[in-house]
Write a protein that holds these residues in place. Structure first.
Motif, PDB file in Angstrom:
ATOM      1  N   SER A   1       5.828 -12.188  10.760  1.00 31.56           N
ATOM      2  CA  SER A   1       6.482 -13.417  11.179  1.00 31.56           C
ATOM      3  C   SER A   1       6.831 -14.201   9.942  1.00 31.56           C
ATOM      4  CB  SER A   1       5.570 -14.223  12.085  1.00 31.56           C
ATOM      5  OG  SER A   1       4.617 -14.875  11.311  1.00 31.56           O
TER       6      SER A   1
ATOM      7  N   SER B   1       4.604 -20.464   9.249  1.00 34.10           N
ATOM      8  CA  SER B   1       3.157 -20.487   9.096  1.00 34.10           C
ATOM      9  C   SER B   1       2.742 -21.567   8.117  1.00 34.10           C
ATOM     10  CB  SER B   1       2.646 -19.154   8.586  1.00 34.10           C
ATOM     11  OG  SER B   1       3.023 -18.129   9.447  1.00 34.10           O
TER      12      SER B   1
ATOM     13  N   GLY C   1      -1.263   0.600  13.507  1.00 34.19           N
ATOM     14  CA  GLY C   1      -1.370  -0.357  12.420  1.00 34.19           C
ATOM     15  C   GLY C   1      -0.047  -0.888  11.902  1.00 34.19           C
TER      16      GLY C   1
ATOM     17  N   ARG D   1       0.837  -1.192   0.000  1.00 32.97           N
ATOM     18  CA  ARG D   1       0.000   0.000   0.000  1.00 32.97           C
ATOM     19  C   ARG D   1       0.867   1.235   0.000  1.00 32.97           C
ATOM     20  NH1 ARG D   1      -2.420  -1.445   5.356  1.00 32.97           N
ATOM     21  NH2 ARG D   1      -0.503  -2.599   5.344  1.00 32.97           N
TER      22      ARG D   1
ATOM     23  N   VAL E   1       7.013 -16.608   6.964  1.00 33.69           N
ATOM     24  CA  VAL E   1       5.953 -17.344   6.278  1.00 33.69           C
ATOM     25  C   VAL E   1       6.220 -18.832   6.325  1.00 33.69           C
ATOM     26  CG1 VAL E   1       4.851 -17.666   4.044  1.00 33.69           C
ATOM     27  CG2 VAL E   1       5.477 -15.408   4.796  1.00 33.69           C
TER      28      VAL E   1
ATOM     29  N   ARG F   1       2.495  -3.427  12.257  1.00 33.00           N
ATOM     30  CA  ARG F   1       2.567  -4.616  13.089  1.00 33.00           C
ATOM     31  C   ARG F   1       3.803  -5.446  12.773  1.00 33.00           C
ATOM     32  NH1 ARG F   1      -3.026  -6.129  11.483  1.00 33.00           N
ATOM     33  NH2 ARG F   1      -1.870  -7.558  10.216  1.00 33.00           N
TER      34      ARG F   1
END
Lengths: 175, 145
Positions: free
Chosen positions: A61, A66, A56, A25, A63, A58
């Motif tokens: 972590s 995950s 906002g 963004r 990938v 943050r």
């Protein structure tokens, strides 16, 4: 970009290929004064937030961990808790910002595509990625199975397939 | 098209209500373990979604589907989680779960002075109303066994 990322996970749950495509963004410029509420660290040649949250911004972590966790979820729990007999693992997961599609081959390789919820034709895209994988990674004599994929032709063809999918085209027999 | 079962969890992970209509396959573990597994799985999926999301999420995780069933998820700001397993024909049950929360849970549980929040719901009225509501859904049809 409607297709955000593509991941390939091997049988053991390790990430062997990753391709990220999301447009960041418009970065906001913020001025902080000392002391900072955030802890920064160097990661992959970028500075990222490793702890703390403010407005906002943050932490990220890895990938890879995950994906490993998710692979376990995909199969074991999804089919154990199933109210129907013979359920597969999770094939599609939907949130308000993205849809995650997963295709598991008979050899245990999982192709995961993260796309916009409105994007269609992802099933065909997953099968196309499987085809590209078997053509440019498996048939490559220098590629070892279950290892990270570092084949240039695989990258090129994958990007080509993603472009075709985003334009909502169909994959012809020769493409 | 059918509804298989429905779970309601509170924010600590205890299962407040479980209803079953059309379940073909048991999990093979005790109900308590199944509730913990379900809650744990959803907790992990939610945290996974927030990490993987390319943009900030408003509602978060909505549903997932396998080759045989679809799991719909709805969470209220107070941490009450409503989970419904249906077959694949159901497109979006979020409104229905929202209805269940607002017209059934809030009306019969929250407004009931005898119901202690945080324990297994023992309100018969709630159970029967929920059962009627589910059976009245357009996509619910009792399958011939």
């Amino acid at each position: 970009m409607a297709i955000f990322s593509v991941y390939v996970v091997n049988k053991a749950g390790g990430l062997i290929y990753q391709f990220d495509n999301y447009v960041p963004r418009a970065e906001a410029e913020k001025t902080f004064s000392y002391p900072l509420d955030l802890v920064l660290k160097i990661h992959d040649e970028k500075v990222v937030v490793s702890f703390g949250q403010r407005d906002g911004i943050r932490g990220m972590s890895s990938v890879a961990t995950s994906s490993g966790v998710f692979r376990i979820l995909l199969f074991a729990i999804g089919s154990q808790l199933s109210p129907e007999v013979g359920s597969s693992g999770i094939e599609m997961l939907e949130t308000d910002m993205f849809k995650l599609h997963c295709f598991q081959t008979l050899t245990g390789i999982k192709f995961i595509v993260l796309a916009d919820p409105r994007q269609s034709g992802i099933d065909a895209l997953l099968r196309k990625i499987y085809e590209i994988y078997s053509d440019f990674a498996l048939k490559n004599p220098f590629y070892s199975l279950e290892m990270p994929i570092r084949c240039e032709l695989f990258d090129q063809n994958l990007k080509g397939a993603l472009e075709i999918a985003e334009k909502a085209g169909n994959f012809g027999p020769g493409s | 098209m059918t509804v298989h079962n429905l779970y309601i969890f509170d924010r600590n992970g205890s299962c407040l209500h479980y209803g079953e209509w059309n379940r073909k396959k048991e999990a093979g573990i005790s109900k308590d373990e199944e509730f913990k597994l379900m809650y744990g799985m959803l907790f992990s999926i939610r945290s996974f979604c927030s990490k993987m999301s390319p943009l900030d999420m408003k509602d978060g995780f909505l549903s997932f589907q396998t080759s045989k069933y679809k799991l719909h998820y709805y969470e209220t700001p107070t941490g009450i989680k409503i989970i419904m397993n249906t077959d694949l024909g159901v497109p979006n049950a979020r409104d229905i779960l929202h209805q269940i929360y607002s017209t059934l849970y809030v009306e019969y549980i929250v407004k009931n002075p005898l119901c202690v929040l945080g324990e297994q719901l023992s309100s018969d009225l709630f159970s029967t109303r929920l059962d009627l509501y589910i059976r009245a859904l357009p996509f619910f049809s009792p399958r011939a066994a």
